[in-house]
Structures are given as structure tokens and as C-alpha cells.
Design a protein around this motif. Structure first.
Motif, mmCIF file in Angstrom:
data_model
loop_
_atom_site.group_PDB
_atom_site.id
_atom_site.type_symbol
_atom_site.label_atom_id
_atom_site.label_comp_id
_atom_site.label_asym_id
_atom_site.label_seq_id
_atom_site.Cartn_x
_atom_site.Cartn_y
_atom_site.Cartn_z
ATOM 1 N N TYR A 123 -6.446 -18.643 -22.273
ATOM 2 C CA TYR A 123 -5.539 -17.834 -21.455
ATOM 3 C C TYR A 123 -4.678 -16.983 -22.368
ATOM 4 C CZ TYR A 123 -6.871 -20.397 -17.271
ATOM 5 O OH TYR A 123 -7.573 -20.909 -16.216
ATOM 6 N N PHE A 124 -4.329 -15.818 -21.861
ATOM 7 C CA PHE A 124 -3.555 -14.858 -22.650
ATOM 8 C C PHE A 124 -2.465 -14.252 -21.781
ATOM 9 C CE2 PHE A 124 -2.923 -10.411 -24.096
ATOM 10 C CZ PHE A 124 -2.396 -10.680 -25.344
ATOM 11 N N GLY A 125 -1.293 -14.066 -22.352
ATOM 12 C CA GLY A 125 -0.197 -13.462 -21.597
ATOM 13 C C GLY A 125 1.018 -13.263 -22.470
ATOM 14 N N LYS A 126 2.111 -12.902 -21.832
ATOM 15 C CA LYS A 126 3.344 -12.587 -22.557
ATOM 16 C C LYS A 126 4.507 -13.295 -21.894
ATOM 17 C CE LYS A 126 4.955 -8.356 -22.318
ATOM 18 N NZ LYS A 126 5.169 -6.909 -22.564
ATOM 19 N N ASN A 127 5.399 -13.834 -22.718
ATOM 20 C CA ASN A 127 6.598 -14.500 -22.232
ATOM 21 C C ASN A 127 7.777 -14.067 -23.092
ATOM 22 O OD1 ASN A 127 8.357 -16.285 -20.894
ATOM 23 N ND2 ASN A 127 7.870 -17.958 -22.289
ATOM 24 N N LYS A 128 8.763 -13.412 -22.475
ATOM 25 C CA LYS A 128 9.959 -12.944 -23.178
ATOM 26 C C LYS A 128 9.610 -12.042 -24.360
ATOM 27 C CE LYS A 128 12.504 -17.114 -21.874
ATOM 28 N NZ LYS A 128 13.205 -18.342 -22.337
ATOM 29 N N GLY A 129 8.564 -11.233 -24.179
ATOM 30 C CA GLY A 129 8.160 -10.302 -25.220
ATOM 31 C C GLY A 129 7.169 -10.868 -26.213
ATOM 32 N N LEU A 130 6.889 -12.183 -26.156
ATOM 33 C CA LEU A 130 5.990 -12.838 -27.102
ATOM 34 C C LEU A 130 4.591 -12.962 -26.507
ATOM 35 C CD1 LEU A 130 8.338 -15.712 -28.279
ATOM 36 C CD2 LEU A 130 7.627 -13.758 -29.657
ATOM 37 N N TYR A 131 3.598 -12.425 -27.197
ATOM 38 C CA TYR A 131 2.215 -12.561 -26.764
ATOM 39 C C TYR A 131 1.681 -13.926 -27.208
ATOM 40 C CZ TYR A 131 2.068 -7.640 -25.486
ATOM 41 O OH TYR A 131 2.303 -6.426 -24.885
ATOM 42 N N LYS A 132 1.014 -14.625 -26.269
ATOM 43 C CA LYS A 132 0.562 -15.984 -26.538
ATOM 44 C C LYS A 132 -0.881 -16.189 -26.089
ATOM 45 C CE LYS A 132 5.140 -18.136 -25.908
ATOM 46 N NZ LYS A 132 5.872 -19.233 -25.240
ATOM 47 N N ILE A 133 -1.573 -17.076 -26.825
ATOM 48 C CA ILE A 133 -2.897 -17.562 -26.465
ATOM 49 C C ILE A 133 -2.805 -19.077 -26.317
ATOM 50 C CG2 ILE A 133 -5.311 -17.808 -27.178
ATOM 51 C CD1 ILE A 133 -4.932 -15.398 -28.974
ATOM 52 N N GLY A 134 -3.545 -19.645 -25.376
ATOM 53 C CA GLY A 134 -3.557 -21.097 -25.256
ATOM 54 C C GLY A 134 -4.279 -21.555 -24.020
ATOM 55 N N GLY A 135 -3.952 -22.755 -23.570
ATOM 56 C CA GLY A 135 -4.470 -23.263 -22.313
ATOM 57 C C GLY A 135 -3.598 -22.745 -21.183
ATOM 58 N N VAL A 136 -3.717 -23.375 -20.050
ATOM 59 C CA VAL A 136 -2.925 -22.939 -18.903
ATOM 60 C C VAL A 136 -2.033 -24.085 -18.455
ATOM 61 C CG1 VAL A 136 -4.661 -23.616 -17.191
ATOM 62 C CG2 VAL A 136 -2.991 -21.815 -16.634
ATOM 63 N N PHE A 137 -0.807 -23.735 -18.046
ATOM 64 C CA PHE A 137 0.155 -24.713 -17.534
ATOM 65 C C PHE A 137 0.662 -24.199 -16.192
ATOM 66 C CE2 PHE A 137 4.578 -26.154 -17.036
ATOM 67 C CZ PHE A 137 4.378 -27.526 -17.064
ATOM 68 N N SER A 139 3.215 -24.879 -12.890
ATOM 69 C CA SER A 139 4.381 -25.598 -12.379
ATOM 70 C C SER A 139 4.877 -24.906 -11.116
ATOM 71 C CB SER A 139 5.496 -25.637 -13.436
ATOM 72 O OG SER A 139 6.647 -26.264 -12.932
ATOM 73 N N PHE A 140 4.856 -25.648 -10.003
ATOM 74 C CA PHE A 140 5.296 -25.123 -8.708
ATOM 75 C C PHE A 140 4.579 -23.812 -8.373
ATOM 76 C CE2 PHE A 140 8.911 -27.570 -10.425
ATOM 77 C CZ PHE A 140 9.057 -28.512 -9.414
ATOM 78 N N GLY A 141 3.311 -23.766 -8.701
ATOM 79 C CA GLY A 141 2.516 -22.602 -8.374
ATOM 80 C C GLY A 141 2.598 -21.479 -9.372
ATOM 81 N N ASN A 142 3.465 -21.606 -10.375
ATOM 82 C CA ASN A 142 3.611 -20.574 -11.392
ATOM 83 C C ASN A 142 2.759 -20.905 -12.613
ATOM 84 O OD1 ASN A 142 5.602 -19.097 -9.900
ATOM 85 N ND2 ASN A 142 7.123 -20.622 -10.534
ATOM 86 N N ILE A 143 2.006 -19.931 -13.090
ATOM 87 C CA ILE A 143 1.121 -20.127 -14.233
ATOM 88 C C ILE A 143 1.790 -19.627 -15.502
ATOM 89 C CG2 ILE A 143 -1.082 -19.448 -15.270
ATOM 90 C CD1 ILE A 143 -2.264 -19.279 -12.507
ATOM 91 N N SER A 144 1.708 -20.420 -16.564
ATOM 92 C CA SER A 144 2.204 -20.000 -17.865
ATOM 93 C C SER A 144 1.219 -20.466 -18.931
ATOM 94 C CB SER A 144 3.603 -20.560 -18.136
ATOM 95 O OG SER A 144 3.598 -21.975 -18.089
ATOM 96 N N ILE A 145 1.390 -19.940 -20.137
ATOM 97 C CA ILE A 145 0.526 -20.344 -21.238
ATOM 98 C C ILE A 145 0.912 -21.745 -21.695
ATOM 99 C CG2 ILE A 145 -0.284 -19.808 -23.564
ATOM 100 C CD1 ILE A 145 -1.164 -17.793 -21.495
ATOM 101 N N GLY A 146 -0.073 -22.665 -21.700
ATOM 102 C CA GLY A 146 0.176 -24.035 -22.140
ATOM 103 C C GLY A 146 -0.527 -24.317 -23.461
ATOM 104 N N ARG A 147 -0.322 -25.506 -23.967
ATOM 105 C CA ARG A 147 -0.922 -25.878 -25.242
ATOM 106 C C ARG A 147 -2.413 -26.155 -25.084
ATOM 107 N NH1 ARG A 147 3.897 -30.126 -26.579
ATOM 108 N NH2 ARG A 147 5.548 -28.586 -26.955
#
Length: 457
Positions: A123-137, A139-147
């Protein structure tokens, strides 16, 4: 069946290694032998990957292979479950963060190693300006980059057989820092820890702690340290020099993360005191407001009549309530600067001010502050050296029924006044209130229509 056998061997090896590593107190043991990968060829860059981002996290479906250089290390405990990587050994232009579930990752992916990343399925995305690669996490229907689980690493991360080169961090100043440098290794010269934190340790025990760095021009950046790092108890150095670290950020600020104390080289004398602190008579009080219809619309406006940006480091604005000769309240203006021929606004409550005037003040200063006057108080503006630059009113004299009462009205500096005055001079002001005494104007003012915050007349 050979691939099943290989998986079992890898799992057993990794499990034994992690089990043993938890029993070893000295982490300076040998790096495990790992075969390098020579058959993978990159077909996408970090920059190209960033350009694919469309403001939402997505799973990569293409057979993409990314080449990157590892610049972070968890050897000293200041990084945890993450790899920061950049696109070049020297003068990197793009960086990325890889979330992983692996302790002692420096033994597998040491600083300076070139890795090949099979992106398909990640999975790939951005959080607070930081580009990240990882698994998926989720929480309450919201997807974020996980470990990325440790057992998945062998399917996605490979050490390249290409000979490594020396890492050369990009040399920048604090003012040159920008989002393009995030997740890359940078060096800042002529930097020192702020005077007010000298004598403290790098971090509070078991707490992530920010320590402020500043250059000789008073630009600042935070060094973020883990309360579990090996150097947590060490005292921060008092001298000046250079620092190297990985650039990161949160929703508001940039910060550096060092890999070890070897990233700090402070051997020079500190910057001279008061660098960045200076005086100017071009700063003046230009308006004081006490609306008749809404006390939440109170504010003070300061004006810079010069042609240069002026830092207010060390400047103070003091209020003397009614006939008091002692300071009733005071505002430190150090975090502000005023652009040429421009103003700044101080208000008691930023949210209330915004709801009335349609924009936020430059500084929220709280109730009973200098900006929260009911119109019969006196004010002094001081430079960093304690010199009185400008005044409004007469300290020791209650403003009621005087030529400096602005109750339910406003005190407006005349447009031809272009410098501060240490003696209150009524002719420099237009005073409007609810009495009209002593040469003032009786015309109670209503917010927002009767006020012009931010626009010097």
C-alpha cells in the motif's frame, strides 16, 4: 514443494534470530549473512511513485520495482519499525518511508545499503506530507498505511548486489527545508541547542521528546528523540556545529531524527547573544479596538513603517490597567515578524476574532492581556534592550474622560505617523469613544463595520 521448504527455513531463521536478539543486551553483534539480489531491475523511481498519488491510499497492482538507499537505523533505538530511504547516495531529491514489523532492522538493512522493493501488493499513500509504503491498517473504516509483517519482507525487500557508495547528506539551512526533502538525510551547519534547554538530556525517560535547535539568525527546528534510545540520558551539547538527521514532520512542524550521537558534531563557540535581536523606531502601535457591541472584537494592531522585514525577537508589549504604575499584563512578541509596510494583529481569542472579522489574528494573547483592554488603559512597546519605542496613554493615569480614552470605540494612529514615540502625543491619534471628552470623538464603534484590522490608514 521447494518454495514451501524455503519459506519454512526463512521463518525458522527469522524467528530464532528475533528470539535471540531479545536476549542480547549488547546489540553490536555481527550482521546476519544474507544473500544479495542481482536479478531485479528497477522500473520506477521514488519521484514517479509520488506522482501516482491521488490523495488517497491505494494498493499497488502493477509489477513495479523500486530502488532506494537506506538512510535510517534503529541501532541506537531512535527509530522504531521504520526504514527511511532516498533516491540517491548524494544530494538526494526524494525520500520515502517504509513501515515494517522488524526489530533490529539495521542488521538486515544497514545504513547505505541499496534495496530493491517489489511494490506489487503493498500500500502507498501520504500522511502529514510523508510518503509511506507498507501494509494496510484499518480503524473505524479509515484506511492508513500499516507495518509490513516481518514474514512478508522477504517477498518485497531485497538487498542489491550493487556496490554501495558513501552517503553524502544534502547540506541545507533551516530556511531551505521543504517537503521535497522529507525522509532524506540532511546536514545543517552552524546550529546549536537553544539556551533555555542547556543542561537537559536528549529525551525524558520513556517519552518522545523534542529539543529545539536554532541557528545564529534565530531560525529553529526540532530534534525529535525517543525516550527509549540508548542516548536518552546523555546531556545535550552546549556548543555549536553541524547535525545530520532524517527530515520528518507532523501536521505543523518539520523535525530531525538523528541515528546516533555520531550525527552531531558541535565543537564551535555558540552564536553571540542578541544575534537577530535589534531595535527599530519604525515599529509602532497603530490601532487599539474596544467595540461597543462586542468585547470579543477587541484587538491591538502594530505597524512596520520601514521597507524591511523586522523580527520582534525580544520585543514586549505591556499594559498598565487604569491608573496602575505596575505592569498588569505583558505579551512576548518574539515569535513574530512584521513585513515592510504591514501590520500584525494581537487578539484575546483567535476563534472569536475570526468569527467577527473573517480572518485569524497573528497572535492569540488571552483574556486580560494588552489586547483585551476596555479602553481606559495605557500601553508601552519595548525593544529587546528595554528601550521604550512607542506608548499609548500616560502610565499612572486612568484613561477615563481623558484624551486617551477609547472605551466602546477605537484609537487610530494617523497615517502620517511613521515612527514610534516614547511620549504620548494626542495629535498623532484619532480617538473615538462613548463620551467625546478632552477633544475625543463621541461615536461608539460597532464591529466589524467600523474597524479595519490589518489595514493601516
Amino acid at each position: 514443494m521447494s518454495f514451501i521448504k524455503n519459506d519454512i527455513i526463512y521463518i525458522l531463521f527469522l524467528g530464532c534470530f528475533l528470539l535471540c536478539s531479545n536476549c542480547v543486551t549488547d546489540k553490536n553483534f555481527d550482521t546476519p549473512n544474507r544473500l544479495c539480489e542481482d536479478g531485479l531491475k528497477p522500473n520506477i523511481t521514488i519521484e514517479d511513485l509520488k506522482n501516482k498519488y491521488k490523495d488517497e491510499i491505494f494498493q499497488i497492482q502493477e509489477d513495479l520495482i523500486l530502488e532506494a538507499i537506506v538512510v535510517s537505523s534503529d541501532k541506537e533505538g531512535n527509530f522504531f519499525s521504520v526504514l527511511h530511504c532516498q533516491d540517491k547516495y548524494e544530494s538526494a531529491e526524494h525520500g520515502i518511508q517504509i513501515e515494517i514489523e522488524l526489530q533490529d532492522s539495521h542488521l538486515f538493512y544497514p545504513v547505505g545499503s541499496k534495496i530493491m522493493i517489489k511494490l506489487k501488493g503493498l500500500y502507498f499513500g501520504k500522511n502529514k506530507g510523508l510518503y509511506k509504503i507498507g501494509g494496510v491498517f484499518t480503524s473505524f473504516g479509515n484506511i492508513s498505511i500499516g507495518r509490513l509483517p516481518a514474514l512478508s519482507l522477504k517477498q518485497h525487500l531485497f538487498i542489491s548486489c550493487t556496490k554501495t557508495k558513501e552517503l553524502k547528506p544534502k547540506l541545507v539551512t533551516i530556511s531551505e527545508i521543504n517537503n521535497a526533502l522529507l525522509n532524506t538525510l540532511i546536514t545543517i551547519n552552524d546550529i546549536e541547542f537553544s539556551k533555555e534547554i542547556l543542561g537537559l538530556s536528549f529525551a525524558e525517560k520513556e517519552r518522545e521528546t523534542g529539543r529545539t535547535l536554532e541557528d545564529c539568525e534565530d531560525n529553529r527546528i526540532i530534534v525529535l528523540n525517543s525516550g527509549y534510545s540508548n542516548f536518552q540520558e546523555q546531556i545535550i551539547p552546549s556548543l555549536r556545529g553541524s547535525i545530520t538527521g532524517v527530515l520528518s514532520r507532523d501536521s505543523k512542524n518539520y523535525y530531525l531524527i538523528i541515528r546516533s550521537l555520531d550525527d552531531i558534531d558541535f565543537t564551535l563557540e555558540r552564536c553571540k547573544d542578541n544575534i537577530g535581536e535589534f531595535t527599530s523606531t519604525a515599529i509602532l502601535i497603530s490601532e487599539l479596538a474596544d467595540p461597543d457591541n462586542n468585547s470579543s472584537g477587541r484587538y491591538i494592531e502594530l505597524y512596520n513603517a520601514s521597507e524591511t522585514v523586522i523580527s520582534l525577537k525580544g520585543w514586549l508589549l505591556q499594559r498598565f490597567t487604569n491608573s496602575n504604575t505596575e505592569i498588569s499584563s505583558e505579551v512576548d512578541l518574539s515569535d513574530l515578524e512584521i513585513r515592510p509596510n504591514s501590520t500584525i494583529i494581537l487578539a484575546p481569542n483567535a476563534e472569536d476574532f475570526n468569527s467577527i472579522y473573517g480572518f485569524l489574528p497573528d497572535l492569540e494573547v488571552g483574556a486580560n492581556s494588552p489586547a483585551d483592554s476596555n479602553g481606559d488603559d495605557n500601553f508601552i512597546l519595548l525593544d529587546p534592550f528595554g528601550t521604550i519605542i512607542d506608548v499609548f496613554g500616560v502610565v499612572g493615569q486612568d484613561g477615563s474622560d481623558t484624551n486617551h480614552e477609547f472605551e466602546d470605540g477605537r484609537a487610530l494612529r494617523r497615517s502620517n505617523v511613521l515612527k514610534g514615540n516614547s511620549i504620548y502625543t494626542p495629535s498623532e491619534w484619532i480617538i473615538i469613544n462613548d463620551t467625546g471628552g478632552s477633544g475625543t470623538i463621541n461615536n461608539p464603534q460597532m464591529a466589524p463595520d467600523d474597524y479595519t484590522p490589518g489595514k493601516h490608514n
